[in-house]
Write a protein that holds these residues in place. Structure first.
Motif, PDB file in Angstrom:
ATOM      1  N   LEU A 260       0.856  -1.213  -0.167  1.00  0.00           N
ATOM      2  CA  LEU A 260      -0.032  -0.441   0.228  1.00  0.00           C
ATOM      3  C   LEU A 260       1.011   1.453   0.132  1.00  0.00           C
ATOM      4  CD1 LEU A 260      -2.802  -1.126   2.415  1.00  0.00           C
ATOM      5  CD2 LEU A 260      -3.594  -0.633   0.296  1.00  0.00           C
ATOM      6  N   GLU A 261       0.029   1.786  -0.507  1.00  0.00           N
ATOM      7  CA  GLU A 261       0.887   3.803  -0.677  1.00  0.00           C
ATOM      8  C   GLU A 261       0.750   4.014   0.933  1.00  0.00           C
ATOM      9  OE1 GLU A 261       3.570   5.404  -2.507  1.00  0.00           O
ATOM     10  OE2 GLU A 261       3.348   3.026  -3.845  1.00  0.00           O
ATOM     11  N   VAL A 262       1.352   4.694   1.208  1.00  0.00           N
ATOM     12  CA  VAL A 262       0.667   5.736   2.705  1.00  0.00           C
ATOM     13  C   VAL A 262       0.737   6.958   2.127  1.00  0.00           C
ATOM     14  CG1 VAL A 262       1.331   6.386   5.069  1.00  0.00           C
ATOM     15  CG2 VAL A 262       1.930   4.167   4.099  1.00  0.00           C
ATOM     16  N   ALA A 263      -0.498   8.057   2.775  1.00  0.00           N
ATOM     17  CA  ALA A 263      -1.003   9.301   1.915  1.00  0.00           C
ATOM     18  C   ALA A 263      -0.555   9.665   3.269  1.00  0.00           C
ATOM     19  CB  ALA A 263      -2.382   8.963   1.541  1.00  0.00           C
ATOM     20  N   PRO A 264      -0.733  11.128   3.532  1.00  0.00           N
ATOM     21  CA  PRO A 264      -0.403  12.291   4.825  1.00  0.00           C
ATOM     22  C   PRO A 264      -1.646  11.430   5.736  1.00  0.00           C
ATOM     23  CG  PRO A 264      -0.004  13.694   3.271  1.00  0.00           C
ATOM     24  CD  PRO A 264      -0.445  12.081   2.142  1.00  0.00           C
ATOM     25  N   PRO A 265      -0.855  11.478   6.975  1.00  0.00           N
ATOM     26  CA  PRO A 265      -2.664  11.685   8.426  1.00  0.00           C
ATOM     27  C   PRO A 265      -3.260  11.998   8.319  1.00  0.00           C
ATOM     28  CG  PRO A 265      -0.033  11.654   8.918  1.00  0.00           C
ATOM     29  CD  PRO A 265       0.519  11.753   7.667  1.00  0.00           C
ATOM     30  N   LEU A 266      -4.539  11.078   8.516  1.00  0.00           N
ATOM     31  CA  LEU A 266      -5.683  11.757   8.964  1.00  0.00           C
ATOM     32  C   LEU A 266      -6.472  11.609   9.652  1.00  0.00           C
ATOM     33  CD1 LEU A 266      -7.717  14.007   7.017  1.00  0.00           C
ATOM     34  CD2 LEU A 266      -9.145  11.868   5.941  1.00  0.00           C
ATOM     35  N   GLN A 267      -6.653  12.726  10.947  1.00  0.00           N
ATOM     36  CA  GLN A 267      -7.403  12.072  11.711  1.00  0.00           C
ATOM     37  C   GLN A 267      -9.031  11.996  11.975  1.00  0.00           C
ATOM     38  OE1 GLN A 267      -7.574  14.938  15.089  1.00  0.00           O
ATOM     39  NE2 GLN A 267      -8.273  13.522  16.764  1.00  0.00           N
ATOM     40  N   LEU A 268      -9.120  10.189  11.769  1.00  0.00           N
ATOM     41  CA  LEU A 268     -10.635   9.560  12.014  1.00  0.00           C
ATOM     42  C   LEU A 268     -11.061   8.704  13.058  1.00  0.00           C
ATOM     43  CD1 LEU A 268     -10.259   6.466  10.681  1.00  0.00           C
ATOM     44  CD2 LEU A 268      -9.973   8.162   8.542  1.00  0.00           C
ATOM     45  N   SER A 269     -12.063   8.550  13.570  1.00  0.00           N
ATOM     46  CA  SER A 269     -12.316   7.285  14.606  1.00  0.00           C
ATOM     47  C   SER A 269     -12.454   6.389  14.349  1.00  0.00           C
ATOM     48  CB  SER A 269     -13.711   7.699  15.536  1.00  0.00           C
ATOM     49  OG  SER A 269     -13.844   6.768  15.540  1.00  0.00           O
ATOM     50  N   LEU A 270     -11.879   4.947  14.018  1.00  0.00           N
ATOM     51  CA  LEU A 270     -11.813   4.268  13.075  1.00  0.00           C
ATOM     52  C   LEU A 270     -13.113   3.200  14.182  1.00  0.00           C
ATOM     53  CD1 LEU A 270      -8.280   1.955  13.271  1.00  0.00           C
ATOM     54  CD2 LEU A 270     -10.155   2.770  11.621  1.00  0.00           C
ATOM     55  N   THR A 271     -13.499   3.079  15.081  1.00  0.00           N
ATOM     56  CA  THR A 271     -14.354   2.858  15.792  1.00  0.00           C
ATOM     57  C   THR A 271     -15.425   3.263  14.703  1.00  0.00           C
ATOM     58  OG1 THR A 271     -14.063   2.781  17.897  1.00  0.00           O
ATOM     59  CG2 THR A 271     -16.583   2.624  17.528  1.00  0.00           C
ATOM     60  N   ASP A 272     -16.030   4.689  14.465  1.00  0.00           N
ATOM     61  CA  ASP A 272     -16.911   5.122  13.472  1.00  0.00           C
ATOM     62  C   ASP A 272     -17.016   4.589  12.339  1.00  0.00           C
ATOM     63  OD1 ASP A 272     -17.908   7.150  15.816  1.00  0.00           O
ATOM     64  OD2 ASP A 272     -17.273   8.975  15.171  1.00  0.00           O
ATOM     65  N   VAL A 273     -15.819   5.335  11.755  1.00  0.00           N
ATOM     66  CA  VAL A 273     -15.358   4.466   9.945  1.00  0.00           C
ATOM     67  C   VAL A 273     -15.780   2.853   9.859  1.00  0.00           C
ATOM     68  CG1 VAL A 273     -14.251   6.504   9.609  1.00  0.00           C
ATOM     69  CG2 VAL A 273     -13.035   4.410  10.199  1.00  0.00           C
ATOM     70  N   MET A 274     -15.021   2.229  10.760  1.00  0.00           N
ATOM     71  CA  MET A 274     -14.917   0.941  10.589  1.00  0.00           C
ATOM     72  C   MET A 274     -16.844   0.240  11.395  1.00  0.00           C
ATOM     73  SD  MET A 274     -12.852  -0.470   9.423  1.00  0.00           S
ATOM     74  CE  MET A 274     -11.034  -0.455   8.947  1.00  0.00           C
ATOM     75  N   ALA A 275     -18.147   1.365  11.427  1.00  0.00           N
ATOM     76  CA  ALA A 275     -18.990   1.029  11.980  1.00  0.00           C
ATOM     77  C   ALA A 275     -19.896  -0.236  11.148  1.00  0.00           C
ATOM     78  CB  ALA A 275     -19.806   1.875  12.571  1.00  0.00           C
ATOM     79  N   ASP A 276     -19.320   0.230   9.612  1.00  0.00           N
ATOM     80  CA  ASP A 276     -20.568   0.316   8.635  1.00  0.00           C
ATOM     81  C   ASP A 276     -19.807  -1.222   7.590  1.00  0.00           C
ATOM     82  OD1 ASP A 276     -18.191   1.323   7.416  1.00  0.00           O
ATOM     83  OD2 ASP A 276     -20.444   2.685   5.905  1.00  0.00           O
ATOM     84  N   LYS A 277     -18.492  -1.679   8.187  1.00  0.00           N
ATOM     85  CA  LYS A 277     -17.873  -2.151   7.616  1.00  0.00           C
ATOM     86  C   LYS A 277     -18.040  -4.042   7.146  1.00  0.00           C
ATOM     87  CE  LYS A 277     -15.311   0.826   5.834  1.00  0.00           C
ATOM     88  NZ  LYS A 277     -15.985   1.897   5.823  1.00  0.00           N
ATOM     89  N   GLU A 278     -18.570  -3.705   8.258  1.00  0.00           N
ATOM     90  CA  GLU A 278     -18.907  -5.771   8.184  1.00  0.00           C
ATOM     91  C   GLU A 278     -19.409  -6.280   6.978  1.00  0.00           C
ATOM     92  OE1 GLU A 278     -21.091  -9.013  11.084  1.00  0.00           O
ATOM     93  OE2 GLU A 278     -21.215  -7.290  11.586  1.00  0.00           O
ATOM     94  N   PRO A 279     -20.350  -5.777   6.264  1.00  0.00           N
ATOM     95  CA  PRO A 279     -20.395  -6.398   5.046  1.00  0.00           C
ATOM     96  C   PRO A 279     -19.211  -6.470   4.260  1.00  0.00           C
ATOM     97  CG  PRO A 279     -22.141  -4.689   5.057  1.00  0.00           C
ATOM     98  CD  PRO A 279     -20.955  -5.019   6.198  1.00  0.00           C
ATOM     99  N   LEU A 280     -18.308  -5.312   3.830  1.00  0.00           N
ATOM    100  CA  LEU A 280     -17.052  -5.407   3.522  1.00  0.00           C
ATOM    101  C   LEU A 280     -16.281  -6.988   3.729  1.00  0.00           C
ATOM    102  CD1 LEU A 280     -15.137  -4.768   1.438  1.00  0.00           C
ATOM    103  CD2 LEU A 280     -14.507  -2.409   3.077  1.00  0.00           C
ATOM    104  N   TRP A 281     -16.426  -6.980   5.012  1.00  0.00           N
ATOM    105  CA  TRP A 281     -15.598  -8.174   4.968  1.00  0.00           C
ATOM    106  C   TRP A 281     -16.105  -9.394   4.646  1.00  0.00           C
ATOM    107  CZ3 TRP A 281     -10.927  -8.898   7.482  1.00  0.00           C
ATOM    108  CH2 TRP A 281     -10.284  -9.735   8.460  1.00  0.00           C
TER     109      TRP A 281
END
Length: 350
Positions: A260-281
């Motif tokens: 993976l390429e690494v882009a500049p840091p971006l503060q975000l809550s993983l708790t929030d952004v992963m809340a809808d990711k179960e279908p993707l998993w």
């Protein structure tokens, strides 16, 4: 085989690695305690399911364990606030000691797993490097209460105690709420699946802070050492890999491992952004033939957010353990690669 270990909390990251290490040694038998129990290994490992918050159940399940010589207490129950952590975590330790001490007449040692909460590391910037003799902070703090209980209980007894203080522990144990490496692996895998670069999600200052981690295998070795070395009796020890790092240097290397390429840091809550990711998993599992692990088993997002929020230096002085006789070392960068490789071997990630 003259030593019998009672590992209390045998299914977490620390407990799993401790059971594996002890069972690999020729002169140990292992009994693991946990709420869920486990699969026995005949002649080496026996698992017992027990509710440690229930003193009656604890006494009943431990009543026949007269052969135990060493108690390794690594159990933990999470609660919403620091104050709420005290009662259950102290009660579980007290229940175990109350139950085992009368029946295990050959008891030699009680080992307590702690952490940097003793130094107030969870509250904000703390004195670094932290040392075992640093002054305490204002309670509540269950680690301190647990150690005080052991110190008082041990007075006049034949057994000794030790306390191990690791940093964040790196290892593989699914279904554990404090598993940073698994969280990073899943976050990176999803970033790759979605075709986005891997961004450091923590506070801006956290990217540049000076940190350290503790490998679960190294911690297992240190725990057994402290429980058996006469010079280590009745003391606390910081246990770390032995190196320091900053995410700003390590993060791009972790991204490269996943291609993976690494882009500049971006503060975000993983708790929030992963809340809808179960279908993707589930889609990733089907597409890539991955093991059928539930999303909950690999989700440690609140803990990851907590660690990535440390915008202050987070490290301790581990030289005391070396002075007393423990000299193991683990390269932290390689530790991550080994964990990712293990997850890939188990088909948890692609």
């Amino acid at each position: 085989m003259d030593k019998v270990a009672l590992v209390v909390g045998a299914r977490g990251v620390i407990g799993t690695n401790l059971v594996e290490h002890l069972s690999s040694l020729p002169d140990w038998r292992v009994i693991g305690l946990s709420r869920r129990g486990g699969v026995d290994v005949p002649g080496r490992v026996r698992h017992v399911a027990v509710d440690l918050l229930d003193p009656d159940d604890t006494r009943a399940q431990l009543a026949g364990l007269s052969e135990v010589t060493h108690v390794f207490y690594v159990a933990y129950q999470d609660r919403p606030t620091w104050a709420e952590l005290v009662a259950p975590n102290l009660a579980m330790l007290v229940n175990v000691v109350d139950a085992i001490e009368p029946v295990a007449r050959g008891l030699r040692h009680v080992s307590l797993m702690q952490g940097y909460k003793v130094y107030g590391a969870h509250l904000g910037p703390f004195k670094t490097p932290a040392r075992e003799d640093d002054p305490p902070h204002l309670p509540p703090e269950f680690n301190v209460d647990q150690q005080r209980f052991l110190e008082d209980r041990q007075q006049g007894k034949a057994w000794t105690w030790s306390a191990l203080r690791p940093s964040v522990v790196g290892g593989v144990a699914l279904g554990n709420p404090m598993n940073l490496a698994v969280g990073i692996a899943v976050y990176a895998s999803m970033s790759k699946e979605l075709g986005v670069p891997l961004r450091f999600p923590g506070k801006p200052g956290a990217y540049d802070a000076l940190l350290e981690l503790t490998d679960a295998g190294l911690l297992a070795k240190a725990t057994v050492w402290a429980a058996t070395a006469p010079a280590a009796a009745n003391q606390a020890f910081n246990i770390t890999n032995g190196d320091l790092f900053r995410w700003n240097e390590l993060w791009p290397k972790l991204g490269a491992w996943f291609g993976l390429e690494v882009a500049p840091p971006l503060q975000l809550s993983l708790t929030d952004v992963m809340a809808d990711k179960e279908p993707l998993w589930k889609e990733m599992q089907a597409r890539h033939g991955l093991a059928a692990t539930s999303f909950a088993e690999v989700s440690s997002w609140p803990f990851a957010d907590f660690v990535f929020g440390w915008d202050y230096d987070f490290f301790a002085d581990s030289s005391k353990a070396r002075r007393v006789g423990f000299h193991e070392y683990v390269d932290t960068e390689q530790m991550f690669y080994d964990i990712f490789t293990d997850l890939r071997r188990r088909r948890i990630i692609q």
